[in-house]
Structures are given as C-alpha cells and as structure tokens.
Scaffold this active site. Structure first.
Site, PDB file in Angstrom:
ATOM      1  N   ASP A  36       0.839  -1.160  -0.144  1.00  0.00           N
ATOM      2  CA  ASP A  36      -0.159  -0.051   0.221  1.00  0.00           C
ATOM      3  C   ASP A  36       0.596   1.121   0.021  1.00  0.00           C
ATOM      4  O   ASP A  36       1.758   1.388   0.936  1.00  0.00           O
ATOM      5  CB  ASP A  36      -0.774   0.053   1.309  1.00  0.00           C
ATOM      6  CG  ASP A  36      -1.979   0.792   0.973  1.00  0.00           C
ATOM      7  OD1 ASP A  36      -1.991   2.167   0.560  1.00  0.00           O
ATOM      8  OD2 ASP A  36      -3.093   0.335   1.411  1.00  0.00           O
ATOM      9  N   ASP A  64      -1.605  -0.138  -4.612  1.00  0.00           N
ATOM     10  CA  ASP A  64      -2.830   0.642  -4.911  1.00  0.00           C
ATOM     11  C   ASP A  64      -2.856   2.068  -5.342  1.00  0.00           C
ATOM     12  O   ASP A  64      -3.757   2.519  -6.377  1.00  0.00           O
ATOM     13  CB  ASP A  64      -3.982   0.671  -3.837  1.00  0.00           C
ATOM     14  CG  ASP A  64      -3.298   1.092  -2.467  1.00  0.00           C
ATOM     15  OD1 ASP A  64      -1.851   1.152  -2.516  1.00  0.00           O
ATOM     16  OD2 ASP A  64      -4.046   0.920  -1.378  1.00  0.00           O
ATOM     17  N   HIS A  65      -1.632   2.845  -4.951  1.00  0.00           N
ATOM     18  CA  HIS A  65      -1.383   4.265  -5.604  1.00  0.00           C
ATOM     19  C   HIS A  65      -0.071   4.552  -4.637  1.00  0.00           C
ATOM     20  O   HIS A  65       0.478   3.862  -3.929  1.00  0.00           O
ATOM     21  CB  HIS A  65      -2.503   5.084  -4.853  1.00  0.00           C
ATOM     22  CG  HIS A  65      -2.807   4.856  -3.430  1.00  0.00           C
ATOM     23  ND1 HIS A  65      -1.714   5.167  -2.366  1.00  0.00           N
ATOM     24  CD2 HIS A  65      -3.978   4.121  -2.816  1.00  0.00           C
ATOM     25  CE1 HIS A  65      -2.396   4.802  -1.242  1.00  0.00           C
ATOM     26  NE2 HIS A  65      -3.520   4.247  -1.278  1.00  0.00           N
ATOM     27  N   SER A  91      -7.575   3.911  -1.171  1.00  0.00           N
ATOM     28  CA  SER A  91      -7.262   2.550  -1.016  1.00  0.00           C
ATOM     29  C   SER A  91      -8.604   1.876  -1.366  1.00  0.00           C
ATOM     30  O   SER A  91      -8.455   0.398  -1.972  1.00  0.00           O
ATOM     31  CB  SER A  91      -6.666   2.239   0.235  1.00  0.00           C
ATOM     32  OG  SER A  91      -5.392   2.666   0.404  1.00  0.00           O
ATOM     33  N   ASP A 149       1.938   2.666   3.459  1.00  0.00           N
ATOM     34  CA  ASP A 149       1.493   3.903   3.161  1.00  0.00           C
ATOM     35  C   ASP A 149       1.260   5.005   4.147  1.00  0.00           C
ATOM     36  O   ASP A 149       1.092   6.217   4.034  1.00  0.00           O
ATOM     37  CB  ASP A 149      -0.144   3.432   2.785  1.00  0.00           C
ATOM     38  CG  ASP A 149      -1.267   4.511   2.492  1.00  0.00           C
ATOM     39  OD1 ASP A 149      -1.414   5.101   1.652  1.00  0.00           O
ATOM     40  OD2 ASP A 149      -2.045   4.462   3.482  1.00  0.00           O
ATOM     41  N   HIS A 162       1.774   8.989   4.447  1.00  0.00           N
ATOM     42  CA  HIS A 162       1.058  10.014   5.092  1.00  0.00           C
ATOM     43  C   HIS A 162       1.502  10.955   6.060  1.00  0.00           C
ATOM     44  O   HIS A 162       1.297  11.909   6.138  1.00  0.00           O
ATOM     45  CB  HIS A 162      -0.480   9.351   5.542  1.00  0.00           C
ATOM     46  CG  HIS A 162      -1.359   8.757   4.371  1.00  0.00           C
ATOM     47  ND1 HIS A 162      -1.937   9.769   3.803  1.00  0.00           N
ATOM     48  CD2 HIS A 162      -1.810   7.913   3.982  1.00  0.00           C
ATOM     49  CE1 HIS A 162      -2.993   9.243   2.922  1.00  0.00           C
ATOM     50  NE2 HIS A 162      -2.707   8.018   3.099  1.00  0.00           N
ATOM     51  N   HIS A 169      -2.501  11.157  -1.414  1.00  0.00           N
ATOM     52  CA  HIS A 169      -2.028   9.941  -2.523  1.00  0.00           C
ATOM     53  C   HIS A 169      -1.775  10.930  -3.650  1.00  0.00           C
ATOM     54  O   HIS A 169      -1.852  12.137  -3.538  1.00  0.00           O
ATOM     55  CB  HIS A 169      -3.152   9.010  -2.823  1.00  0.00           C
ATOM     56  CG  HIS A 169      -3.569   8.267  -1.810  1.00  0.00           C
ATOM     57  ND1 HIS A 169      -4.673   7.545  -1.699  1.00  0.00           N
ATOM     58  CD2 HIS A 169      -2.862   7.700  -0.449  1.00  0.00           C
ATOM     59  CE1 HIS A 169      -4.743   6.741  -0.476  1.00  0.00           C
ATOM     60  NE2 HIS A 169      -3.740   7.009   0.115  1.00  0.00           N
ATOM     61  N   GLU A 217      -0.913  -7.774   2.247  1.00  0.00           N
ATOM     62  CA  GLU A 217      -0.807  -6.428   2.233  1.00  0.00           C
ATOM     63  C   GLU A 217       0.439  -6.112   2.984  1.00  0.00           C
ATOM     64  O   GLU A 217       0.316  -6.459   4.259  1.00  0.00           O
ATOM     65  CB  GLU A 217      -2.018  -5.687   2.295  1.00  0.00           C
ATOM     66  CG  GLU A 217      -1.939  -4.378   2.331  1.00  0.00           C
ATOM     67  CD  GLU A 217      -3.013  -3.522   2.623  1.00  0.00           C
ATOM     68  OE1 GLU A 217      -3.330  -2.123   1.927  1.00  0.00           O
ATOM     69  OE2 GLU A 217      -3.684  -3.722   3.587  1.00  0.00           O
TER      70      GLU A 217
END
Length: 502
Positions: A32, A319-320, A78, A277, A281, A418, A272
C-alpha cells in the site's frame, strides 16, 4: 539504524519457468502506497549500508505499470483501488466492494471461495481496513469497519463465510462496546460469535500463532488478530508480540496449501504490506523505509515458496503512490546515511516527546531530554532553537519530526495524501509474463479471475439478487449527501495538504 539488508536481495533473475497450464493457486500482494521513488529510496539505502551495488528482491520481478484512477477522481484511495483489483470495476473513493450505484460487486476472493478454493487475507493494518475489506466485503463507506468485521467472519455476509484465514490488526471491531478495548457501537460480541457459530479459531496470542509451526499445523478457519488497531510499523515491532509480515505470509501459504491439498483444490491469498502507506501519509522516512524492506523480504520469501510450488502465481502492485515522494536536493544529491541512526519511527519518538513534556523537571532539563532522546535518537542533529520551538508548537509532532529528518536527507514530500502516478506491477510464476505492459488496475483483477477460471459477473449477480442485502448496504439520502460532501472536502484537503504548517 544501520541494518544489513543482504537477505532481501537477489543476485540475478532466475530463468523463467515455462508452463502451459493455468495456476492452481494465486497470490496477490499489495504494498500500500508504494511508488517508484519508494523503491529507489530503499535500494539506495541498502546500497549505502552494504557498500555494494545490489538490487532489491522486487527489482527483477517488475513486468509493467498500473494506472490507478478512481471513477470520481484521478487520485484514488485504497478503497476504490482495492475494489478495482478485486471486482474489476472502477468505483468512487471510499467504496468497498460496491459500484457507483452502491450495488455489490463480486470479488476474486468470493468467486474463488464459491468455486471451492480456500481463501486468505494477511495484512499489517486492521483486517477491517480498506484494502482487505475490498476483497471480501461490501459497504458504501470504508469507515464502516463494524459492518466490515461482521461480514468478514460470515455473520452478515450474504454468501456466508468467504474467508478461511485472517491475519492482521483490528481486534477492537470484534469486541462488544462493553469491553474497554472495543471500537464498536453495539453489544455484539463478534469474537465469540465467530468462534461459536462460524467455527473460527480466534486468537491474539503470539504463542498460538507460533503453534501453527509455519503452517504445518492448524485448522481452518483461523484468525490471528494480535492488536487492537493496526499492527506495528516494522521499525517499532516487538517480535515477542507480533510476527513479521514475512512470517505471517509463509505461515498462511503453508496452511492454505496443506488444507487445499487435503481438499484437492487451490487457494487465493491476498497479502498487504499495509503501513508503507501510513508512513507516506506521516512523512516518516524511517517507517516508510523499513516497511518497504520488510515487503521485499516477504516478496523474496513468496518467490522462493513458488519455486517449490510451481502451480502458484504471484502478482504484486500498489494501490497508489503516497506522499508525493521525491529524492534529491538542488545540488543533485540525497543522503541515505542520514537514515542510518534512528532505531524507531517518528511516531515512537513523538510519543517520547509527549511523555517528556509532562516530566516534573525544569524547562532546561526537559529541553535537554528532547534534544537527546527525541531529535538525537531519531537522527536529527545540530538542532536549532527554531526547530525546538517548532516541535513545541506543532499539533502533529510525528509529521514535524519526519519532515525534519527528510529535509536533512534530501527527501521531499509533496502531499500528505496520495498521488496519481502509475505504480509498478510485479509478477512471478505461471503466465504472469502475459501482463507485461501498462494496464488499468481493473485489468489486473480481470486477469487473475481468468487465470483461476472465475466468473465475477456470476457472483455479482448472486449478490445483487439478494434484495435485503442490497437494501441494507445502500446509503440513505442523508448518508449520500454526507458522502458527497466528504469527497469534496477530502479533495480540497489533499490539494492543500502541502501548505499546512506544523
């Protein structure tokens, strides 16, 4: 923290396996928030630490790129991305297993289960978080984690129990509100219901996990949920309490494979590396780095497992991207050496800072402790009075520390959210070379379904024929207005996140 990374490298790519058949088992591994610059950051760090030119485990597995837009924005979240991979459809940000009209869509995991396969979800976030939820549940808003938990164990899922193994955090959503550790707003004791009604073995014990002996023992369904919320960042993980992602992945693979052979079937496993991720952030280069390195260890372990089980295929894609990460300062350099001193994440040192603030000591003593045990231990040296004052006045200490360390290393973040950049597709095993190229995320889902001989439309039809379920998951008018307002506000917040001052 200067740690040898040799175990996550591959010296050279093995010769590709040649097969004419379809895979019996499929693994989809989602890192992620893992963008191209994240891979470069980890590789450059590893090269610096080992003083050699080496590759990460995933470098030789790259086969293409994935485009990530959602139905309502070019920058996906997500939830929409997981639904795209799982259902093969585009949907709005926040949607879990539903389309733009809030109708449920059949997922690869559900279709696999209905076709006799065994299934698993193994993550380092809450098991009720957007990515795992998107493969096995259906709600109109990703924050409906109570409803997601209910569906995961089979309590309210229209297809019954569709998951055989769950590993991850989020125990609070399985406990009744009377429990002090609960996140629920009702009296449902989902933990007990899962055990008594749906035959789950539910545990939060490291000892119980270890008793599986890497998957050589144990029965299904099995759930290991050791933490109330997310599992720890790799840099902060206590191995006495939490296994690594690699340990969980291999245990799940062996357990699913053993039980699948007993039942003469195959399996679908979703993995995952969730917290890459979260670190993006939070603009924390240490958390980001060490979760990336663990993702690479896990990928290497899965690849080696497939070498011994050549009826299994692996695809992996984020996912990004998260954070808008770039590497470099105007003098054409960045400095991995800056990242070799920290033992833990900025979140860890922010917690220490909050404790120091409440010490019964003089201001000078507290400042000295902050300089040594917060800034210093995190690897931020030669701290200025302005930086100390900034930490004192910020309401986001972890982000403040992460951005200071990043600046010293020549690491730049452009957003707290993102980005829309394409991400890398990795593949290994049966027929994965067919995915060489640039694809929409939904095409990845279509490919996995086709390889397993699954018809997602049939499962979608079965779900949508259940009128009571369709009605139960649709938002009312008030909720629809909230969703629209939230999406607009979220887009505005992300657009301006880089201008926030801490």
């Amino acid at each position: 923290m200067k740690v040898s990374t040799t175990s996550i490298f591959v010296a050279a790519m093995a010769l590709p396996m040649i097969h004419a058949a379809k895979p019996k088992n499929y693994v989809f591994f989602l890192p992620d928030g893992y963008g191209p610059a994240s891979e470069t950051l980890a590789r450059d760090y590893a090269n610096y630490v080992d003083d050699a030119i080496v590759k990460l485990a995933v470098d030789d597995l790259a086969i293409g790129l994935v485009r990530t837009k959602a139905s309502n924005t070019l920058v996906t979240d997500s939830a929409a991305a997981a639904t795209a991979y799982a259902c093969g459809i585009k949907t709005y940000n926040g949607a879990i297993g539903v389309d733009d009209d809030y109708l449920p869509c059949g997922t690869v995991l559900e279709a696999a289960k209905l076709n006799g396969y065994l299934t698993g979800l193994v993550v380092t976030s809450r098991i009720t978080h957007a990515s795992p939820a998107g493969f096995a549940t259906h709600v109109y808003d990703r924050d409906m984690e109570t409803e997601i938990a209910d569906q995961l164990v089979g309590y309210s899922h229209p297809l019954g129990r569709v998951v055989d193994i769950m590993m991850g955090g989020g125990k609070c959503f399985f406990l009744p509100q009377s429990d002090e550790d609960s996140c629920r707003g009702d009296d449902v004791d989902l933990w007990s219901i899962a055990e008594k009604t749906y035959d789950w073995t539910m545990t939060s014990s490291r000892e119980a996990f270890d008793s599986l002996r890497n998957g050589e023992s144990g029965d299904l369904p099995f759930a290991f949920i050791p933490t109330s919320s997310h599992m720890a960042y790799e840099a902060d993980r206590d191995p006495q309490r939490e296994p690594s992602l690699t340990e969980m992945a291999i245990t799940a693979l062996n357990l699913l494979d053993r039980k699948a052979k007993e039942q003469e079937t195959g399996f679908f496993l979703f993995l995952e590396a969730s917290r890459i991720d979260h670190a993006g952030h939070g603009h924390d280069p240490i958390a980001h780095l060490f979760d990336i390195l663990e993702y690479n260890r896990a990928m290497l372990a899965v690849k080696q497992w497939i070498d011994d089980h050549d009826d299994t295929a692996l695809l992996s894609a984020a996912d990004h991207e998260c954070g808008g990460l770039t590497l470099g300062v105007p003098d054409y350099a960045w400095y991995p050496s800056v990242l070799t001193h920290a033992e833990h994440t900025s979140e860890h040192y922010a917690a220490i800072y909050k404790d120091i603030v409440h010490f019964n000591s003089t201001e000078a003593q507290r400042e000295s402790l902050i300089v040594d045990r917060v800034f210093g231990d995190y690897g931020i040296y030669n701290v200025t009075p302005k930086e100390i004052a900034g930490l004192v006045t910020t309401n986001a200490a972890a982000i403040f520390l992460g951005e200071l360390l990043s600046a010293r290393a020549g690491i730049n973040w452009s957003t707290l959210g993102h980005t829309a950049v394409d991400i890398t597709l990795f593949g290994y095993g049966l027929n994965t070379k067919k995915m060489v190229g640039n694809y929409e995320n939904i095409e990845v889902g279509h490919f996995m379904a086709a390889e397993l001989g699954l018809k997602l439309k049939d499962v979608t039809g079965q779900l949508q024929s259940n009128e009571s379920f369709v009605t139960s998951i649709k938002p009312n008018v008030k909720a629809k207005k909230f969703l629209k307002r939230f999406q607009l506000e979220h887009e505005h917040d992300v657009m301006h996140a880089h201008t926030r001052k801490h």
